[in-house]
Design a protein around this motif. Structure first.
Motif, PDB file in Angstrom:
ATOM      1  N   TYR A 185       0.963  -1.011  -0.123  1.00 41.12           N
ATOM      2  CA  TYR A 185       0.077   0.029   0.046  1.00 41.12           C
ATOM      3  C   TYR A 185       0.850   1.311  -0.010  1.00 41.12           C
ATOM      4  CZ  TYR A 185      -3.801   3.368   1.139  1.00 41.12           C
ATOM      5  OH  TYR A 185      -4.508   4.236   1.078  1.00 41.12           O
ATOM      6  N   VAL A 186       1.925   1.233   0.660  1.00 40.72           N
ATOM      7  CA  VAL A 186       2.852   2.555   0.625  1.00 40.72           C
ATOM      8  C   VAL A 186       3.467   2.614  -0.711  1.00 40.72           C
ATOM      9  CG1 VAL A 186       5.257   3.050   1.657  1.00 40.72           C
ATOM     10  CG2 VAL A 186       3.335   2.284   3.288  1.00 40.72           C
ATOM     11  N   ARG A 187       3.974   1.483  -1.237  1.00 39.01           N
ATOM     12  CA  ARG A 187       4.338   1.741  -2.676  1.00 39.01           C
ATOM     13  C   ARG A 187       3.320   2.326  -3.426  1.00 39.01           C
ATOM     14  NH1 ARG A 187       7.636  -4.154  -2.566  1.00 39.01           N
ATOM     15  NH2 ARG A 187       9.400  -3.327  -1.315  1.00 39.01           N
ATOM     16  N   ASP A 188       2.108   1.576  -3.553  1.00 36.24           N
ATOM     17  CA  ASP A 188       1.009   2.119  -4.244  1.00 36.24           C
ATOM     18  C   ASP A 188       0.606   3.596  -4.176  1.00 36.24           C
ATOM     19  OD1 ASP A 188       0.855  -0.738  -5.548  1.00 36.24           O
ATOM     20  OD2 ASP A 188      -0.800  -1.040  -4.264  1.00 36.24           O
ATOM     21  N   THR A 189       0.860   4.002  -3.008  1.00 32.95           N
ATOM     22  CA  THR A 189       0.520   5.596  -2.759  1.00 32.95           C
ATOM     23  C   THR A 189       1.452   6.459  -2.536  1.00 32.95           C
ATOM     24  OG1 THR A 189       0.206   4.904  -0.155  1.00 32.95           O
ATOM     25  CG2 THR A 189      -1.736   4.434  -1.525  1.00 32.95           C
ATOM     26  N   MET A 190       2.811   6.158  -3.167  1.00 30.18           N
ATOM     27  CA  MET A 190       3.966   6.880  -2.940  1.00 30.18           C
ATOM     28  C   MET A 190       3.347   8.248  -3.434  1.00 30.18           C
ATOM     29  SD  MET A 190       6.825   5.986  -1.676  1.00 30.18           S
ATOM     30  CE  MET A 190       7.572   4.323  -1.154  1.00 30.18           C
ATOM     31  N   GLY A 191       4.171   9.239  -2.866  1.00 28.44           N
ATOM     32  CA  GLY A 191       3.730  10.676  -3.408  1.00 28.44           C
ATOM     33  C   GLY A 191       2.255  11.395  -2.596  1.00 28.44           C
ATOM     34  N   GLN A 192       1.483  10.661  -1.975  1.00 24.76           N
ATOM     35  CA  GLN A 192       0.344  11.058  -1.238  1.00 24.76           C
ATOM     36  C   GLN A 192       0.877  11.501   0.152  1.00 24.76           C
ATOM     37  OE1 GLN A 192      -3.286   8.585  -1.330  1.00 24.76           O
ATOM     38  NE2 GLN A 192      -2.772   8.005  -3.345  1.00 24.76           N
ATOM     39  N   SER A 193       0.076  12.266   0.618  1.00 25.59           N
ATOM     40  CA  SER A 193       0.431  13.003   1.969  1.00 25.59           C
ATOM     41  C   SER A 193       0.333  11.888   2.732  1.00 25.59           C
ATOM     42  CB  SER A 193      -0.957  13.711   2.699  1.00 25.59           C
ATOM     43  OG  SER A 193      -0.900  14.202   3.894  1.00 25.59           O
ATOM     44  N   ARG A 212      -1.601  14.982  -2.665  1.00 27.53           N
ATOM     45  CA  ARG A 212      -1.560  14.534  -3.628  1.00 27.53           C
ATOM     46  C   ARG A 212      -2.615  13.213  -3.225  1.00 27.53           C
ATOM     47  NH1 ARG A 212       4.217  15.997  -4.862  1.00 27.53           N
ATOM     48  NH2 ARG A 212       4.658  14.330  -3.574  1.00 27.53           N
ATOM     49  N   PRO A 213      -3.372  12.731  -4.155  1.00 28.89           N
ATOM     50  CA  PRO A 213      -3.397  13.360  -5.861  1.00 28.89           C
ATOM     51  C   PRO A 213      -4.458  14.280  -5.988  1.00 28.89           C
ATOM     52  CG  PRO A 213      -4.849  11.358  -5.232  1.00 28.89           C
ATOM     53  CD  PRO A 213      -4.206  11.614  -4.128  1.00 28.89           C
ATOM     54  N   HIS A 214      -4.873  15.044  -5.021  1.00 33.79           N
ATOM     55  CA  HIS A 214      -5.896  16.134  -5.140  1.00 33.79           C
ATOM     56  C   HIS A 214      -4.778  17.416  -5.738  1.00 33.79           C
ATOM     57  CE1 HIS A 214      -8.668  14.692  -2.560  1.00 33.79           C
ATOM     58  NE2 HIS A 214      -7.981  14.167  -1.427  1.00 33.79           N
TER      59      HIS A 214
END
Length: 234
Positions: free
Chosen positions: A47-55, A148-150
């Motif tokens: 999940y951490v990898r999939d959501t890289m870049g998010q808050s 992100r992704p906002h």
């Protein structure tokens, strides 16, 4: 076709080398705060990898099963762990990143760095790299409203730098979340780079206009697409 006036660049994985530091910091924080006990670490890491870049607080909120208090505690632990690792290993730019940014600036463009890190970690990276005077601005989710992704980080960069329109903004990052943020903001050009977390399929799937080997290739791509205005001769 609107010429680019502002380039919004992600930090870790796009302009700053990551080398697994973010994952290490997540794991240290999860172990220290008990978040790692809430789901198998393999699932959490994916999940951490999939959501890289998010808050980071949003990621920890999910990993904590919606427990916002636990997420805030884990986020603070993440920032501390990241700072520890940077102190141990130092921070390095993606090869050629500084020169690439300097070239964009010499072309008359404004450059803003964005990140999912809290300001204290963002500024520690800028300190380590000596980049405070390199860019026009550096933004974290707390500076913009949502991460992100906002679209908030991109739109805040636009408002604070005073460029003419969202079509005059280029957004570049190494994750699907970076690309989605740029698309949702209405940026005129959105690109992914392969120097960080996500592969070409994920970046294109998020709607990128282009996938580049690294940030070093950005200026040439903008020029080839006719997106660089001529630099006035003084």
């Amino acid at each position: 076709m609107t010429a680019i006036e502002l380039v919004v660049l992600d930090m870790a994985g796009t302009t700053v080398r990551d080398d697994g530091v973010v994952e290490q910091a997540f794991q240290r924080a999860a172990e220290r705060t008990g978040v790692a006990d809430r789901m198998p670490w393999g699932d959490a890491l994916q999940y951490v990898r999939d959501t890289m870049g998010q808050s980071k607080i949003e990621v920890f909120t999910h990993l904590s099963g919606g427990d916002r208090v636990a997420a805030e505690r884990a986020t603070a632990a993440f920032e501390a762990a990241y700072d520890e690792i940077i102190a141990e290993q130092g921070a390095e730019e993606i090869l050629g990143a500084r020169a690439a940014i300097e070239q964009l600036k010499s072309d008359g463009l404004k450059v803003v760095l964005t990140t999912g890190f809290a300001p204290v970690t963002r500024d520690a990276l800028l300190d380590a790299l000596g980049w405070h005077d390199l860019v026009d601005l550096a933004l974290s989710p707390v500076d913009a409203g949502r991460g992100r992704p906002h679209p908030d980080l991109v739109l805040t960069a636009l408002l604070r730098t005073g460029v003419s329109s969202v079509q005059a903004v280029a957004v570049v990052g190494d994750t699907a979340s970076d690309v989605l943020s740029g698309r949702r903001a209405g940026a005129g050009f959105v690109a992914g780079v392969l120097s960080g977390a996500h592969d070409e399929a994920a970046i294109l799937g998020a709607g990128a206009d282009a996938v580049l080997p690294s940030i070093v290739d950005l200026r040439e791509t903008l020029a080839a697409r006719g997106l660089l205005a001529p630099v006035p001769v003084s």
